[in-house]
Design a protein around this motif. Structure first.
Motif, PDB file in Angstrom:
ATOM      1  N   ARG A 125       0.837  -1.200   0.000  1.00 48.68           N
ATOM      2  CA  ARG A 125       0.000   0.000   0.000  1.00 48.68           C
ATOM      3  C   ARG A 125       0.874   1.253   0.000  1.00 48.68           C
ATOM      4  O   ARG A 125       2.088   1.164   0.222  1.00 48.68           O
ATOM      5  N   VAL A 126       0.239   2.382  -0.236  1.00 48.12           N
ATOM      6  CA  VAL A 126       0.934   3.667  -0.277  1.00 48.12           C
ATOM      7  C   VAL A 126       0.719   4.381   1.060  1.00 48.12           C
ATOM      8  O   VAL A 126      -0.402   4.480   1.556  1.00 48.12           O
ATOM      9  N   ARG A 127       1.809   4.867   1.633  1.00 49.63           N
ATOM     10  CA  ARG A 127       1.727   5.670   2.853  1.00 49.63           C
ATOM     11  C   ARG A 127       1.940   7.130   2.492  1.00 49.63           C
ATOM     12  O   ARG A 127       2.852   7.466   1.722  1.00 49.63           O
ATOM     13  N   VAL A 128       1.090   7.994   3.031  1.00 56.04           N
ATOM     14  CA  VAL A 128       1.195   9.424   2.744  1.00 56.04           C
ATOM     15  C   VAL A 128       1.390  10.193   4.039  1.00 56.04           C
ATOM     16  O   VAL A 128       0.901   9.802   5.104  1.00 56.04           O
ATOM     17  N   ARG A 129       2.123  11.300   3.923  1.00 56.88           N
ATOM     18  CA  ARG A 129       2.312  12.234   5.036  1.00 56.88           C
ATOM     19  C   ARG A 129       2.079  13.621   4.473  1.00 56.88           C
ATOM     20  O   ARG A 129       2.741  14.040   3.512  1.00 56.88           O
ATOM     21  N   THR A 130       1.126  14.362   5.047  1.00 61.32           N
ATOM     22  CA  THR A 130       0.755  15.649   4.456  1.00 61.32           C
ATOM     23  C   THR A 130       0.158  16.572   5.502  1.00 61.32           C
ATOM     24  O   THR A 130      -0.162  16.170   6.626  1.00 61.32           O
ATOM     25  N   ILE A 131       0.019  17.824   5.114  1.00 64.75           N
ATOM     26  CA  ILE A 131      -0.637  18.848   5.925  1.00 64.75           C
ATOM     27  C   ILE A 131      -1.665  19.530   5.048  1.00 64.75           C
ATOM     28  O   ILE A 131      -1.375  19.875   3.889  1.00 64.75           O
ATOM     29  N   GLY A 132      -2.856  19.743   5.590  1.00 63.35           N
ATOM     30  CA  GLY A 132      -3.880  20.413   4.803  1.00 63.35           C
ATOM     31  C   GLY A 132      -5.109  20.701   5.628  1.00 63.35           C
ATOM     32  O   GLY A 132      -5.229  20.270   6.783  1.00 63.35           O
ATOM     33  N   GLU A 139      -0.214  14.920   9.123  1.00 65.42           N
ATOM     34  CA  GLU A 139      -0.912  13.643   9.306  1.00 65.42           C
ATOM     35  C   GLU A 139      -0.237  12.577   8.447  1.00 65.42           C
ATOM     36  O   GLU A 139       0.129  12.847   7.295  1.00 65.42           O
ATOM     37  N   THR A 140      -0.070  11.385   9.016  1.00 65.35           N
ATOM     38  CA  THR A 140       0.521  10.254   8.300  1.00 65.35           C
ATOM     39  C   THR A 140      -0.482   9.117   8.290  1.00 65.35           C
ATOM     40  O   THR A 140      -1.068   8.790   9.339  1.00 65.35           O
ATOM     41  N   TRP A 141      -0.661   8.501   7.127  1.00 63.05           N
ATOM     42  CA  TRP A 141      -1.682   7.445   7.024  1.00 63.05           C
ATOM     43  C   TRP A 141      -1.319   6.446   5.941  1.00 63.05           C
ATOM     44  O   TRP A 141      -0.736   6.803   4.907  1.00 63.05           O
ATOM     45  N   GLU A 142      -1.637   5.201   6.211  1.00 59.04           N
ATOM     46  CA  GLU A 142      -1.692   4.173   5.175  1.00 59.04           C
ATOM     47  C   GLU A 142      -2.852   3.254   5.508  1.00 59.04           C
ATOM     48  O   GLU A 142      -3.244   3.133   6.682  1.00 59.04           O
ATOM     49  N   PRO A 143      -3.438   2.603   4.531  1.00 55.89           N
ATOM     50  CA  PRO A 143      -4.552   1.692   4.817  1.00 55.89           C
ATOM     51  C   PRO A 143      -4.112   0.546   5.718  1.00 55.89           C
ATOM     52  O   PRO A 143      -2.935   0.171   5.737  1.00 55.89           O
ATOM     53  N   ARG A 144      -5.060  -0.025   6.455  1.00 56.25           N
ATOM     54  CA  ARG A 144      -4.762  -1.133   7.350  1.00 56.25           C
ATOM     55  C   ARG A 144      -5.151  -2.491   6.780  1.00 56.25           C
ATOM     56  O   ARG A 144      -4.439  -3.467   6.969  1.00 56.25           O
ATOM     57  N   LEU A 155       3.046  18.370  -4.757  1.00 58.40           N
ATOM     58  CA  LEU A 155       3.285  16.940  -4.726  1.00 58.40           C
ATOM     59  C   LEU A 155       4.747  16.622  -5.010  1.00 58.40           C
ATOM     60  O   LEU A 155       5.334  15.731  -4.385  1.00 58.40           O
ATOM     61  N   ASP A 156       5.366  17.324  -5.940  1.00 59.51           N
ATOM     62  CA  ASP A 156       6.769  17.065  -6.264  1.00 59.51           C
ATOM     63  C   ASP A 156       7.652  17.277  -5.036  1.00 59.51           C
ATOM     64  O   ASP A 156       8.558  16.477  -4.758  1.00 59.51           O
ATOM     65  N   ALA A 157       7.386  18.346  -4.304  1.00 66.15           N
ATOM     66  CA  ALA A 157       8.171  18.616  -3.100  1.00 66.15           C
ATOM     67  C   ALA A 157       7.914  17.558  -2.033  1.00 66.15           C
ATOM     68  O   ALA A 157       8.828  17.140  -1.313  1.00 66.15           O
ATOM     69  N   ALA A 158       6.677  17.116  -1.938  1.00 68.09           N
ATOM     70  CA  ALA A 158       6.344  16.086  -0.949  1.00 68.09           C
ATOM     71  C   ALA A 158       7.063  14.775  -1.257  1.00 68.09           C
ATOM     72  O   ALA A 158       7.583  14.110  -0.361  1.00 68.09           O
ATOM     73  N   VAL A 159       7.115  14.414  -2.541  1.00 67.09           N
ATOM     74  CA  VAL A 159       7.826  13.188  -2.922  1.00 67.09           C
ATOM     75  C   VAL A 159       9.311  13.335  -2.618  1.00 67.09           C
ATOM     76  O   VAL A 159       9.947  12.418  -2.089  1.00 67.09           O
ATOM     77  N   ALA A 160       9.873  14.475  -2.940  1.00 57.55           N
ATOM     78  CA  ALA A 160      11.292  14.701  -2.666  1.00 57.55           C
ATOM     79  C   ALA A 160      11.596  14.625  -1.176  1.00 57.55           C
ATOM     80  O   ALA A 160      12.694  14.212  -0.771  1.00 57.55           O
ATOM     81  N   ALA A 161      10.641  15.003  -0.344  1.00 60.42           N
ATOM     82  CA  ALA A 161      10.830  14.978   1.103  1.00 60.42           C
ATOM     83  C   ALA A 161      10.551  13.606   1.717  1.00 60.42           C
ATOM     84  O   ALA A 161      10.679  13.430   2.930  1.00 60.42           O
ATOM     85  N   GLY A 162      10.167  12.623   0.884  1.00 63.36           N
ATOM     86  CA  GLY A 162       9.881  11.290   1.386  1.00 63.36           C
ATOM     87  C   GLY A 162       8.514  11.140   2.006  1.00 63.36           C
ATOM     88  O   GLY A 162       8.282  10.226   2.802  1.00 63.36           O
TER      89      GLY A 162
END
Length: 871
Positions: free
Chosen positions: A339-346, A388-393, A411-418
């Protein structure tokens, strides 16, 4: 040099916590010993609690899966074990480091827990049912010496204790034949217990138990409409008391933030609905409701025989793409499963949606091969300032590409930041096999096989990990078993799965096409006998015995194997030809029409009769190993009769087959069905001619592919075998590599040369069956194979060819690492091999007499002329 012994292993467990065997067999490795040293006896020292150690001396050279000494384990019992060995000189080595084994719950009376879940009305036919959270508080009033959680579920679960995740497993308790066998896992939670108030809770998800399964729309609620956590927390105090906190009516439940969750469709999650701190003791659950208490027969709860599914690797995006329509897609550079794990602010209420697929077409995410699988996850932000950090369970996807929409920010900056990674999930098996050669394309092919296996060993051996299927097709693992057994220690996982095969086997001996069976099979895929698929009951136990030396596997599965062969014997009748009924035949022959993959060049009844003969022969071999002399004679006689009938029906006087196709010759040659040497030579020559006439392109499906290169190389047609392996035009293995494949495809041409996807509705880009050629690469190209069960004796027999200048393989056998590395250099062939202590080997190089080897590292140089003769 001193003799050094590793700590012992128990059965096939990587971690022996909560095991289900009362008398676990022991194995160890002698990691160092002088040249010529041989074990003549072993000593096992067991320590139970505060009792004095017991010592058991056994005169034996065995060190793999030896019997448990002394009294059987009791439920919950913890025993420390050390091993020492004695050489022929009578000197005992120092004892090994201690290893600890802890028993699980053996008796139904050990269990107090029952399934607990939500109590609100639900639409049982909807995928939109929200899975519940369940929790309970308890008080600890003394010093805890040991705490164990025994856990399972109707559905899937993740447990927490005092705000901390318990374990790192995923998709537990997995998929078994639930009515008969439901796994439970054991967790050491001693460090999570605190004095005073505590809280325990669990997330629940539909999983295989209640979620949608099956293609053509599928079915829901196949094993039940409920979701329920089964948890038994046992606290053992320093003063000897034991208290149990079990799932019962005292637990509370609430709707959680998971809006819906499914294996095929993905997970939708709204972080605004989270209950902050719900598994901490200071949480107020006044708005929660009493749980609904279900029922589970504790006699059906079983300990696992293999590791659980875990995240084993994080893969960052290789690139960020913008499609012609303006969508943003991440290319992870590898077709993987997880699965894909995302970390973001919004802002609160922002929804990030992740759609996954294996391929692009016309620059866009291409989801047609997924069929009815939505394969989409979404996360709605709570709006936290710190991110917030999330991936499906409770889902998994097969994908290389992920399309992200709704991303708040760059999104490009987020990918670069891991901040976006793919997390690889599969059964956490021990890696045991490696291969490399001088050809980078062949190495990439082997990597594709490896990744295909990782993606399809998700609790059960599945056929594909991405579309609306993902079931345990028996024929796929039957052909791939030897390759799987080299790459990973699959003994525990496949041994456990074979138990389910035996459970699902019908009273008349019929083995289902896939295991576990989807209970709605009578509506769409009726269970009926089928060659190659049903033959998993004989082939796979024999493969596991050959690779792991586990005679207990044969004991456990012999009745299943015998019943399968007896069924086919009845179906074939007095002429011993299985020439009636539905068959898949040489499934996915590249010449088969896209929508009729069973329409192969090889007569499907030739395939069926050949497998009937081979399974009868294997059953005779199994009986011989088990000392069943009457059964051995019966099945050997039957195998002889079938072979004669096969030759009369399908073999022509000149050595040709009635089906003049690659698979027909491969079956006849590899299964020993051609009675005389002259016709065997003729058949091998005809097979080589067919390969040459096809431009070295492969012409086999699932049945022929694992056999064709061996049929050639074993019959003096090594060049033709290499020609098949190294061909790059479609269809071939390296064609897929040339088309940027990073796993093995279901079809030889899943992607057509023009870059479009095959129009067939069964077009997966991650199917391991056609990767069964890797077993030939290990045994023939590199030259590493077992000569006796469990690699007690090893065969090093490299057969260079195809212009390769080097190849190497390593395998962690039950005795230790065996390895070979050969190179064409300095006017000759240099071969270096390593033999582990406890094993012997034979070095078999054409042009030389076979040479017996003891443990240690051995190097030989073959002169130039001999190299030219064999290469």
């Amino acid at each position: 040099m001193t003799v050094t012994v590793s700590h012992p292993h128990f059965e096939h467990h990587r971690i022996a916590l909560g095991i289900g065997e009362r008398r676990p067999r022991l194995s160890w490795r002698v990691t160092d010993a002088p040249e010529g040293w041989r074990q003549s006896a072993y000593r096992v020292e067991t320590t139970r609690g505060s009792s004095a150690p017991e010592v058991f001396d056994v005169v034996s050279a065995e060190q793999v899966l030896v019997p448990w000494p002394g009294t059987p384990l009791r439920s919950r019992e913890r025993v420390s074990v050390r091993v020492s060995v004695r050489g022929a000189d009578g000197v005992w080595a120092d004892a090994s480091p201690a290893a600890v084994v802890e028993a699980g719950l053996f008796e139904p009376s050990d269990w107090q827990a029952q399934p607990v879940g939500g109590s609100w009305p639900e639409d049982a036919d909807s995928d939109d049912r929200r899975p519940p959270l369940v929790r309970r508080e308890f008080t600890v009033d003394g010093e805890v010496a040991k705490a164990r959680l025994y856990a399972s579920a109707h559905g899937l679960y993740e447990a927490e204790l005092n705000g901390a995740r318990i374990g790192d497993d995923a998709l537990s308790p997995g998929w078994t034949v639930y009515r008969e066998r439901l796994r439970y896992y054991t967790y050491d939670v001693t460090d999570l217990i605190q004095q005073g108030r505590n809280a325990i809770g669990a997330w629940l998800g539909d999983g295989w138990y209640r979620g949608r399964l099956g293609w053509r729309g599928g079915f829901r609620n196949l094993f039940g409409t409920d979701l329920g956590f089964i948890g038994q927390l046992e606290l053992t105090f320093r003063d000897g008391r034991r208290e149990i906190v079990a799932t019962d009516a005292a637990w509370r439940a609430a709707v959680g933030p998971i809006l819906r969750s499914g294996i095929y469709d993905g997970e939708d999650y709204d972080a605004r609905d989270e209950w902050d701190g719900w598994t901490r003791a200071d949480f107020d659950d006044g708005e929660w409701h009493p749980v609904t208490v279900g029922r589970r027969d504790p006699a059906t709860l079983v300990a696992p025989t293999a590791p659980p599914v875990r995240c084993t690797q994080d893969v960052p995006p290789a690139s960020v793409l913008t499609t012609p329509s303006g969508r943003r897609i991440l290319d992870f550079g590898q077709n993987l499963v997880g699965r894909v794990r995302v970390r973001t602010i919004g802002p609160a209420g922002t929804t990030v949606t992740v759609r996954t697929a294996e391929v692009l077409q016309d620059g866009e995410l291409y989801t047609r091969p997924l069929r009815g699988a939505r394969s989409t996850d979404s996360y709605t932000l709570a709006g936290r300032e710190d991110g917030e950090t999330w991936e499906p369970r409770f889902t998994f996807h097969g994908f290389r590409y992920a399309e992200l929409s709704g991303w708040p920010g760059d999104l490009d900056a987020a990918v670069a930041a891991g901040d976006v990674v793919a997390r690889v999930h599969h059964t956490d098996l021990e890696r045991t096999g490696w291969f490399e050669s001088s050809d980078p394309l062949v190495n990439r092919l082997h990597e594709n096989v490896l990744w295909g296996m990782r993606g399809n060993f998700v609790d059960i051996p599945t056929d594909c990990p991405q579309r609306d299927e993902r079931v345990g097709w028996t024929g796929d693992i039957q052909v791939f078993g030897p390759t799987a057994s080299f790459l990973y220690d699959v003994s525990g996982m496949l041994g456990g799965w074979l138990r389910d095969v035996a459970v699902e086997q019908l009273p008349d001996g019929t083995v289902p096409w896939y295991v576990p069976v989807i209970p709605a099979h009578d509506m769409w895929t009726p269970i009926r006998p089928g060659a190659a698929w049903g033959d998993v009951a004989t082939f796979l136990p024999w493969t596991l015995f050959q690779r792991f030396g586990d005679r207990g596997m044969l004991e456990a599965q012999f009745d299943s194997a015998r019943r399968w062969v007896d069924l086919v014997d009845r179906l074939a009748g007095d002429d011993h030809l299985w020439d009636e009924g539905f068959q898949l035949g040489d499934w996915l022959d590249p010449a088969a029409p896209p929508q009729d993959p069973a329409d192969a060049r090889t007569d499907r009844y030739l395939v069926a009769t050949a497998y009937f003969a081979r399974s009868s022969r294997i059953t005779a071999w199994m009986a011989a190993e088990l000392g069943l002399l009457e059964e051995e004679a019966h099945y050997a006689t039957l195998a002889d009769a079938i072979a004669a009938a096969f030759a009369d029906e399908f073999l022509l006087p000149d050595g040709r087959m009635t089906s003049d196709a690659q698979t027909a010759y491969a079956l006849a040659l590899e299964f020993g069905l051609i009675p005389d040497a002259e016709r065997r030579r003729a058949a091998a020559a005809r097979l080589a001619t067919l390969v040459h006439d096809a431009g070295n392109r492969i012409a086999t499906g699932f049945v022929g592919t694992p056999l064709v290169t061996d049929a050639l190389s074993r019959s003096g047609e090594l060049d033709a075998a290499y020609d098949l392996l190294l061909e790059r035009e479609c269809p071939s293995w390296l064609y897929q590599v040339g088309m940027d494949a990073t796993t093995i495809w279901e079809r030889w041409d899943s992607m057509l040369p023009d870059g479009t996807v095959n129009p067939g509705t069964m077009t997966s880009f991650n199917h391991y069956a056609l990767g069964a050629v890797a077993d030939w690469m290990h045994r023939v190209v590199a030259g590493l194979a077992p000569a006796e069960p469990g690699y007690r004796r090893i065969r090093f027999a490299p057969r260079p060819g195809g212009g390769l200048t080097s190849a190497a393989a390593r395998h962690l056998t039950p005795y230790g690492e065996a390895a070979i590395d050969w190179r064409l250099e300095d006017g000759g062939m240099r071969v270096r091999v390593a033999v582990p202590v406890g094993a012997t080997a034979v070095l078999d190089i054409e042009g030389r007499e076979p040479e017996d080897l003891g443990h240690g590292v051995h190097e030989r140089i073959l002169p130039l002329q001999a190299v030219m003769d064999i290469a």
